[in-house]
Motif scaffolding. Structure first.
Motif, mmCIF file in Angstrom:
data_model
loop_
_atom_site.group_PDB
_atom_site.id
_atom_site.type_symbol
_atom_site.label_atom_id
_atom_site.label_comp_id
_atom_site.label_asym_id
_atom_site.label_seq_id
_atom_site.Cartn_x
_atom_site.Cartn_y
_atom_site.Cartn_z
ATOM 1 N N MET A 1 0.940 -1.256 0.083
ATOM 2 C CA MET A 1 -0.025 0.147 -0.106
ATOM 3 C C MET A 1 0.764 1.270 -0.119
ATOM 4 S SD MET A 1 -2.815 1.099 2.849
ATOM 5 C CE MET A 1 -4.084 -0.123 2.406
ATOM 6 N N MET A 6 -1.529 5.049 3.428
ATOM 7 C CA MET A 6 -1.685 4.378 4.683
ATOM 8 C C MET A 6 -1.491 5.536 5.722
ATOM 9 S SD MET A 6 -1.718 1.945 6.505
ATOM 10 C CE MET A 6 -1.573 0.606 5.520
ATOM 11 N N ALA A 65 -3.294 -4.744 7.520
ATOM 12 C CA ALA A 65 -2.353 -4.513 6.464
ATOM 13 C C ALA A 65 -1.060 -4.250 7.085
ATOM 14 C CB ALA A 65 -2.822 -3.308 5.743
#
Length: 375
Positions: A1, A6, A65
């Motif tokens: 990502m 993020m 994540a």
């Protein structure tokens, strides 16, 4: 990502979370920690940042994540972004934890500024959006980078030393076995191995290692294990453990392979405590198997272990031989059971045929008798 994306997500999550908990955003912050970290450790670590004052954890969530816990905290003092570092090192040991605060610069600021200007801003504001993004970026890079430091060995289960063993924790023997394997087999540095050991401890067990580490900050992983063993391990000597090993016997309905595994666990403890020399292990294992396997005499005869005591097989070889023999016996028993069922079914069919024949004969006799009576 994307790192900036993020950071934006974390920033927005902190704002919404604070409002949802009806907390003053000016006094809230969010910290990213590994799983298994105690609340007391989080609060104590953040309170090391003097600008925050007293800190209390108000909630936590798992971020898939990042493979981290996002922990919502409330500080007594008003959070000043210029006085809060982008990351903080936990008390004890471990990698730094990233800190996200609401009172910071927008993550969408212009990053095309010159290096000198960014350097000046970073000095003036240690917790700027760029610093936070860089910290999160480092975290993502560590997760994505194939490194022996982070991926060469699975995480140890928790051990606290509490009796009885709480749900979700390992017993001392199980934890120590896994820890020894990690120290011996992992390619990680001594510092990383020590960190993994400390991460897996809590409660009384963690207090023991902290006390030892206070006296010697550079304590080795082996010394950490030795300290925990002295505090929570058995007080039996190697001779006592060897004597107990020689008394082990196979239980009713226990397969020979399971008995061998149980022997091996006991023998490993004997060796670790110096109760027997390493070169005598294979022979001692075979001798006790012959002595203690009181419900597997025929299998021992098939394996011819009495003739192999002078050149005994290793544990893995012996286990493989026993399992092969057990599978053969199980297959033979299954085949015998099928044959028995077929034979029983055949006998039942024969009985049915005989019954039918008898019924036919009876009907014929009845007919003959009726004919005679009528005449």
């Amino acid at each position: 990502m994307d790192v900036q994306a993020m950071h934006s997500e974390l920033f927005e999550e902190l704002q919404k979370w604070s409002r949802g908990e009806t907390l003053d955003e000016a006094h809230t912050l969010m910290v990213l920690t590994p799983e298994g970290v105690e609340i007391d450790q989080i609060e104590h670590t953040l309170e090391s940042v003097k600008a925050l004052g007293r800190v209390r954890v108000r909630g936590w969530r798992y971020n898939k994540a990042l493979d981290r816990l996002t922990v919502l905290c409330e500080a007594k003092e008003k959070v000043d972004a210029t006085r809060i570092p982008p990351e903080v090192y936990p008390t004890g040991a471990g990698e730094p934890w990233s800190i996200i605060v609401t009172a910071e610069a927008s993550p969408r600021e212009d990053f095309s500024q010159s290096k000198s200007k960014r350097g000046t801003e970073a000095q003036e504001n240690g917790n700027s959006a760029e610093s936070i993004i860089r910290a999160v970026g480092d975290l993502l890079a560590k997760m994505e980078r194939p490194s022996s430091e982070g991926s060469s060995y699975r995480r140890l289960r928790m051990f606290s030393g509490t009796i009885p063993t709480p749900v979700g924790e390992e017993t001392f023997e199980q934890w120590l076995e896994q820890a020894h394997l990690m120290v011996e087999e992992s390619d990680s540095s001594a510092k990383e191995k020590r960190r993994r050991i400390i991460e897996s401890l809590k409660g009384p067990a963690l207090a023991v290692v902290k006390a030892v580490r206070t006296a010697d900050p550079d304590i080795s992983p082996e010394q950490c294990l030795e300290a925990v063993t002295k505090a929570f391990g058995s007080t039996e000597t190697g001779e006592d453990l060897y004597f107990a090993f020689r008394l082990l016997q196979q239980q009713p309905q226990e397969k020979l392979s399971d008995f061998l595994r149980r022997l091996e666990q006991s023998l490993s403890r004997v060796v670790s405590c110096g109760g027997i020399e390493a070169h005598r292990v294979d022979r001692a294992r075979v001798e006790q198997l012959l002595r203690g396997a009181v419900y597997s005499d025929m299998m021992l005869v098939q394996l011819k272990l009495r003739d192999r005591k002078e050149t005994p097989p290793s544990f893995v070889e012996l286990l493989s031989e026993i399992r092969s023999e057990e599978e053969y016996e199980a297959s033979w028993a299954k085949l015998h059971l099928v044959a028995h069922k077929v034979q029983a079914q055949s006998e039942q069919d024969n009985r049915q045929i005989e019954i039918q024949n008898l019924k036919t004969e009876i009907r014929e006799l009845k007919s003959m008798v009726s004919s005679v009576v009528n005449q």
